[in-house]
Scaffold this motif. Sequence first.
Motif, short mmCIF file in Angstrom:
data_model
loop_
_atom_site.label_atom_id
_atom_site.label_comp_id
_atom_site.label_asym_id
_atom_site.label_seq_id
_atom_site.Cartn_x
_atom_site.Cartn_y
_atom_site.Cartn_z
N LEU A 162 1.90 10.98 -2.43
CA LEU A 162 0.96 10.87 -3.54
C LEU A 162 -0.34 11.56 -3.13
O LEU A 162 -1.15 11.02 -2.38
N ASP A 163 -0.51 12.76 -3.61
CA ASP A 163 -1.61 13.62 -3.15
C ASP A 163 -2.88 13.32 -3.95
O ASP A 163 -3.29 14.08 -4.83
N ASP A 164 -3.50 12.21 -3.63
CA ASP A 164 -4.73 11.80 -4.31
C ASP A 164 -5.61 11.08 -3.29
O ASP A 164 -5.19 10.09 -2.70
N GLN A 165 -6.81 11.60 -3.08
CA GLN A 165 -7.68 11.02 -2.06
C GLN A 165 -8.05 9.57 -2.36
O GLN A 165 -8.19 8.76 -1.45
N SER A 166 -8.20 9.25 -3.65
CA SER A 166 -8.56 7.86 -3.97
C SER A 166 -7.40 6.91 -3.66
O SER A 166 -7.62 5.73 -3.40
N PHE A 167 -6.16 7.43 -3.67
CA PHE A 167 -5.03 6.58 -3.28
C PHE A 167 -5.09 6.27 -1.79
O PHE A 167 -4.75 5.16 -1.36
N ARG A 168 -5.55 7.23 -0.99
CA ARG A 168 -5.73 6.98 0.44
C ARG A 168 -6.79 5.90 0.67
O ARG A 168 -6.65 5.05 1.55
N GLU A 169 -7.85 5.94 -0.12
CA GLU A 169 -8.88 4.91 -0.02
C GLU A 169 -8.32 3.55 -0.45
O GLU A 169 -8.62 2.52 0.15
N PHE A 170 -7.52 3.58 -1.50
CA PHE A 170 -6.87 2.35 -1.97
C PHE A 170 -6.01 1.73 -0.87
O PHE A 170 -6.01 0.51 -0.68
N LEU A 171 -5.28 2.56 -0.12
CA LEU A 171 -4.41 2.04 0.94
C LEU A 171 -5.22 1.34 2.02
O LEU A 171 -4.78 0.33 2.58
N THR A 172 -6.42 1.86 2.33
CA THR A 172 -7.27 1.19 3.30
C THR A 172 -7.61 -0.22 2.83
O THR A 172 -7.53 -1.19 3.59
N GLY A 173 -7.98 -0.33 1.56
CA GLY A 173 -8.26 -1.65 1.00
C GLY A 173 -7.01 -2.50 0.89
O GLY A 173 -7.08 -3.73 1.04
N PHE A 174 -5.87 -1.87 0.64
CA PHE A 174 -4.61 -2.61 0.53
C PHE A 174 -4.31 -3.37 1.82
O PHE A 174 -3.82 -4.49 1.79
N PHE A 175 -4.61 -2.74 2.95
CA PHE A 175 -4.38 -3.38 4.24
C PHE A 175 -5.56 -4.28 4.66
O PHE A 175 -5.61 -4.75 5.79
N HIS A 176 -6.52 -4.45 3.73
CA HIS A 176 -7.69 -5.32 3.97
C HIS A 176 -8.47 -4.84 5.18
O HIS A 176 -8.90 -5.63 6.03
N LEU A 177 -8.69 -3.53 5.23
CA LEU A 177 -9.46 -2.93 6.32
C LEU A 177 -10.76 -2.37 5.79
O LEU A 177 -10.77 -1.67 4.78
N ASN A 178 -11.88 -2.65 6.45
CA ASN A 178 -13.13 -1.99 6.16
C ASN A 178 -13.36 -0.82 7.11
O ASN A 178 -13.93 0.21 6.78
N VAL A 179 -12.87 -1.01 8.33
CA VAL A 179 -12.95 0.05 9.33
C VAL A 179 -11.54 0.30 9.85
O VAL A 179 -10.82 -0.63 10.20
N ILE A 180 -11.13 1.55 9.89
CA ILE A 180 -9.78 1.89 10.35
C ILE A 180 -9.74 1.76 11.87
O ILE A 180 -10.57 2.35 12.56
N PRO A 181 -8.81 0.98 12.40
CA PRO A 181 -8.76 0.78 13.84
C PRO A 181 -8.34 2.04 14.56
O PRO A 181 -7.68 2.89 14.03
#
Length: 463
Positions: A444-463
């Motif tokens: 899914l080539d959409d940058q906002s979907f990548r941002e959504f995935l970060t929130g999906f995993f309940h992450l504010n900072v990517i480890p």
Amino acid sequence: MKFQLNDAMNTNNIINKVLGKIKPVPAEQQRMQEVADCIISLVDRTAEETGLTDVSGMLVGSAARGTWISGEHDLDIFISFPEDTPEQDLKIVGLNIARQVAVDADNSEERYAEHPYVHAVFGNFKVDLVPCFRVSSAAQIKSAVDRTPFHNIFILDRIEGLEDEVLLLKQFMKGARVYGSDLRTGGFSGYLAELLVIHYGSFMEVLQAADGWKSGIIIDIIEHGNKQHNDPLVVVDPTDPARNVAAALTLDRFAGFIDRARQYLDSPTIEQFFPIFSARLSNAEFDSITSNRGTFLMALVFDKPDEVEDVLYPQLFTLQSSITDLLSRNRFTVQNDDVWAGDREAVVVLELEVCQLPPVKKHTGPPVWEKSHAEKFKQKYLQDRGFSEIYIENGRYVVDIQRKYTDAADLLCNEIHTCRLGKHVGKSIKSGFKIFQGSELLELDDQSFREFLTGFFHLNVIP
């Protein structure tokens, strides 16, 4: 005492810095008023040219009440018709006036709530042109928007001197991701924020009160409520004793605000007003996160229906819930689930504990002492033996049988038609869908979907 004094000085310093960022300067306020006046004059002139001298434009919402945040140039301009106007005339004529006003806009589109209206963009100003009935009292409203002018009157009579407090509360709610009463967000509306400040007296007093909130709290500013509500927060509308202004607020957004209020009261920082939101996951980060979690990701992807968010998202949430139920009934445990919609696709994302189950499934029948049911059960499974003989466990007949679906993706693919789809989502899914698994989600080539995935995993900072 020294600590308390320093703490108060720090808080005041933060608040002054925040206001410096979000409070419109006089020139911006003047420009906003000039644009509003110009469009209202255009509404009035267009109505008069149509022969409707009793139809006029009016500014409502935060722009009319001085509670708008700098840079957010949103204007709600109502096209006000006499109360005795036939509803069909309001829809047709009101929309026609709105269309004519929007002719010179940079772009515009027709949207639909209870009545159709026009959303137009003039430069950096977003304008909603909304037909409404000019009723004599809030008790006589014919549609939900007719109530808004009465909101204006109530707030303007009480908000003077508290505008900065409302700005602070709104920005804090934005930082906490609990602002917005649209059905996608399920958060606090601007009107609700204004009422909370009026009720409690200031931004800080709202936070202090929220520290002690519990689900089911009732706020009735003028003590006239006449209806029971089963919502986390009930704020009785001062213009309508039966309406809860906080009806759109979800339990999680309510609880999220309480949590953020406590954090700020304990340790205030300016970053709580302006947090850095989720970064976009790279392919490597996605692979690392999913590998560490040891779960299985699956997504249902289909063409996004061309509908406004308040129509689309309730259907997406219904589908999400129905798919989760389908998977759970078939023993695929859902760890996490959410929905996303971009410009082209809509997606239901599911995180499962496992994607494969064994062929064998334990099937529990009736208690032994329910003779008639027991005989039917035994007769069926003596003829159609699975992986075991019939046996007794905890007083019930049990047999090990063949599981119909051992693969979660197969289950979803074959049984999606049994889920609650909704009118527009259902039409889209029936025309075709895809199921992505694991790293296929990255297609899914959409940058906002990548941002959504970060929130999906309940992450504010990517480890």
